[in-house]
Scaffold this active site. Structure first.
Site, short mmCIF file in Angstrom:
data_model
loop_
_atom_site.label_atom_id
_atom_site.label_comp_id
_atom_site.label_asym_id
_atom_site.label_seq_id
_atom_site.Cartn_x
_atom_site.Cartn_y
_atom_site.Cartn_z
N ASP A 7 -16.93 7.45 -1.40
CA ASP A 7 -15.73 7.00 -0.77
C ASP A 7 -15.35 8.46 -0.06
O ASP A 7 -15.99 9.67 -0.28
CB ASP A 7 -14.59 6.85 -1.79
CG ASP A 7 -13.41 6.54 -1.22
OD1 ASP A 7 -13.31 6.37 0.09
OD2 ASP A 7 -11.96 6.78 -1.70
N ARG A 13 0.90 -1.19 -0.09
CA ARG A 13 0.10 0.15 -0.16
C ARG A 13 0.88 1.36 -0.02
O ARG A 13 1.61 1.53 0.96
CB ARG A 13 -0.93 -0.10 1.27
CG ARG A 13 -1.59 1.34 1.66
CD ARG A 13 -2.65 1.31 2.38
NE ARG A 13 -3.98 0.48 1.71
CZ ARG A 13 -5.09 0.51 2.35
NH1 ARG A 13 -5.41 1.29 3.49
NH2 ARG A 13 -6.15 0.03 1.99
N GLN A 42 -10.12 -3.70 -3.75
CA GLN A 42 -11.53 -3.48 -3.32
C GLN A 42 -12.53 -3.41 -4.16
O GLN A 42 -13.68 -3.95 -3.74
CB GLN A 42 -11.27 -1.87 -2.75
CG GLN A 42 -12.55 -1.31 -2.13
CD GLN A 42 -12.97 -2.01 -1.01
OE1 GLN A 42 -12.09 -1.73 -0.03
NE2 GLN A 42 -14.11 -2.34 -0.53
N HIS A 59 -7.09 0.99 -6.46
CA HIS A 59 -7.54 0.00 -5.48
C HIS A 59 -8.19 -1.22 -5.87
O HIS A 59 -9.38 -1.23 -5.53
CB HIS A 59 -8.06 0.79 -4.24
CG HIS A 59 -8.33 0.32 -2.83
ND1 HIS A 59 -7.55 -1.04 -2.64
CD2 HIS A 59 -9.00 0.44 -1.85
CE1 HIS A 59 -7.51 -1.18 -1.55
NE2 HIS A 59 -8.67 -0.42 -0.77
N ARG A 91 -13.30 -8.81 1.20
CA ARG A 91 -11.90 -8.27 0.92
C ARG A 91 -11.17 -9.43 1.43
O ARG A 91 -10.38 -9.75 0.74
CB ARG A 91 -11.65 -7.28 2.04
CG ARG A 91 -12.03 -5.97 1.88
CD ARG A 91 -11.69 -5.39 0.28
NE ARG A 91 -10.08 -5.21 0.38
CZ ARG A 91 -9.34 -4.13 0.77
NH1 ARG A 91 -10.12 -3.16 1.50
NH2 ARG A 91 -8.04 -4.15 0.53
N CYS A 135 -16.11 1.82 0.52
CA CYS A 135 -14.85 0.62 0.89
C CYS A 135 -14.51 0.96 2.31
O CYS A 135 -13.72 -0.13 2.97
CB CYS A 135 -13.83 1.03 -0.11
SG CYS A 135 -13.27 2.89 0.01
N1 NVA Z 1 -9.84 6.90 -1.23
C1 NVA Z 1 -9.26 6.43 0.09
C2 NVA Z 1 -9.57 4.87 0.11
C3 NVA Z 1 -9.19 4.44 1.41
C4 NVA Z 1 -9.51 2.92 1.46
C5 NVA Z 1 -7.89 6.67 0.33
O1 NVA Z 1 -7.04 6.72 -0.61
O2 NVA Z 1 -7.65 7.06 1.52
N1 CP Z 2 -11.17 -0.01 2.18
C1 CP Z 2 -9.89 -0.21 3.07
O1 CP Z 2 -8.94 -0.50 1.85
O2 CP Z 2 -9.87 -0.12 4.21
P1 CP Z 2 -8.33 -0.02 4.78
O3 CP Z 2 -7.73 1.34 4.65
O4 CP Z 2 -8.73 0.02 6.40
O5 CP Z 2 -7.54 -0.99 4.73
#
Ligand code: NVA
Ligand code: CP
Length: 310
Positions: A227, A103, A133, A130, A295, A267
């Site tokens: 989101d 990540r 997801q 992502h 997930r 998500c």
């Molecule tokens: N768009 C959000 C998704 C979190 C799972 C982010 O990148 O923080």
């Molecule tokens: N939806 C998602 O990726 O959640 P986290 O940021 O908690 O991993």
């Protein structure tokens, strides 16, 4: 047959491969014990430059349930965070583990891990995409409606990593996709991602619509998604974003405009009262906890296909 060595972007996968992953995810969910030795003795390294609840826990639990183990590596604690090159990190980790999940901020970090490592790399979220997801979301949608083809998904909010992966995912599975963002081009989805998704939608004969019209765009949707307006790394823009996204939240009125059978997905993490009202996300149309659960199953399917020894 999944030909890809990595899972970096839905754009790299064919419609048939996405279906195969979803079918495996459904089988793993139904018969988890059949897979409990599938990745016996294998280890997944998990690099996190950003926070996570779902991704970290579902990958770690999933790896254990497949007979392997996972290692949590915060970029603050490993030498990558002190400037060790990605190429060395990828090469060295590949000598210890059988897979890497990452990540990251820059999407190029995951593509570089894939380039310089010799083991499968899975994108656990970047600023751009992502994909894990969306696999969980598609699994949730298919469970609920019994099909994916012919449905319409509508995403409201920031043209961010989630919007990108939804456009791509819908284009693979025969779903119409509408993305509703404010007029300011700053919040539009990425132009290259749009071009790639448009090609898939054209091939499938489905519609990809980009608009700033909330009520018009959401009409006739089977799935309404949003989101956070402030993704990880954008915290300094909070005030500006709160103002820009006013009127783009999912309210009961938005769900009614979608249609009576529409479901709501997010998500998570969610910010009630901003991108979605509590009435909606905690109401009967919301499937957020099934979505979060999936997930686990979807990622087990991804790891199984990428890491199993034939
Ligand atoms: N768009 C959000 C998704 C979190 C799972 C982010 O990148 O923080
Ligand atoms: N939806 C998602 O990726 O959640 P986290 O940021 O908690 O991993």
């Amino acid at each position: 047959m999944i030909k890809n060595r990595h899972f970096l972007s839905l754009n790299d996968y064919s419609a048939a491969e996405i279906k195969e992953l979803l079918d495996t995810a459904a089988e793993i969910k139904k018969h988890p014990k059949r897979f409990r030795k599938a990745l016996k003795g294998q280890v997944l390294a998990m690099i996190f430059e950003k926070s996570s609840t779902r991704t970290r826990v579902s990958f770690e639990a999933g790896m254990y349930q497949l007979g392997g183990a996972a290692q949590f590596l915060s970029s603050r604690d490993i030498q990558l965070g002190r400037g060790e090159p990605i190429s060395d990190t990828a090469a060295v980790l590949s000598r210890y583990v059988q897979g890497i999940m990452a990540r990251t901020f820059a999407h190029q970090t995951v593509t570089d891990l894939a380039k310089f490592g010799t083991v499968p790399v899975i994108n656990g979220l970047t600023d751009l995409e992502h994909p894990c997801q969306i696999m969980a979301d598609l699994q949730t949608i298919r469970e609920h409606f019994g099909t994916l083809k012919g449905l319409k998904m509508t995403y409201l909010g920031d043209g961010n990593n989630m919007a990108h992966s939804y456009m791509q995912g819908a284009g693979k599975v025969g779903m119409d996709c509408t993305i509703i963002t404010p007029k300011d081009p700053k919040y539009y989805p990425n132009a290259d991602i749009i071009t790639g998704a448009e090609a898939d939608h054209a091939a499938q004969g489905t519609k990809l619509v980009l608009t700033d019209d909330v009520m018009g765009g959401v009409a006739g949707s089977h799935i309404v998604i949003t989101d956070t307006w402030i993704s990880m790394g954008m915290e300094e823009e909070k005030a500006e974003r709160m103002a820009a996204f006013k009127g783009f939240g999912v309210t009961n009125e938005v769900m009614e405009a979608a249609g009576k059978d529409a479901i709501f997905l997010h998500c998570l993490p969610a910010y009630r009262g901003y991108e979605v009202d509590a009435d909606v996300i905690d109401g009967p149309k919301s499937l957020i906890y099934d979505e979060a659960e999936n997930r686990l199953h979807a990622q087990k399917a991804i790891m199984y296909h990428l890491m199993k020894k034939d």
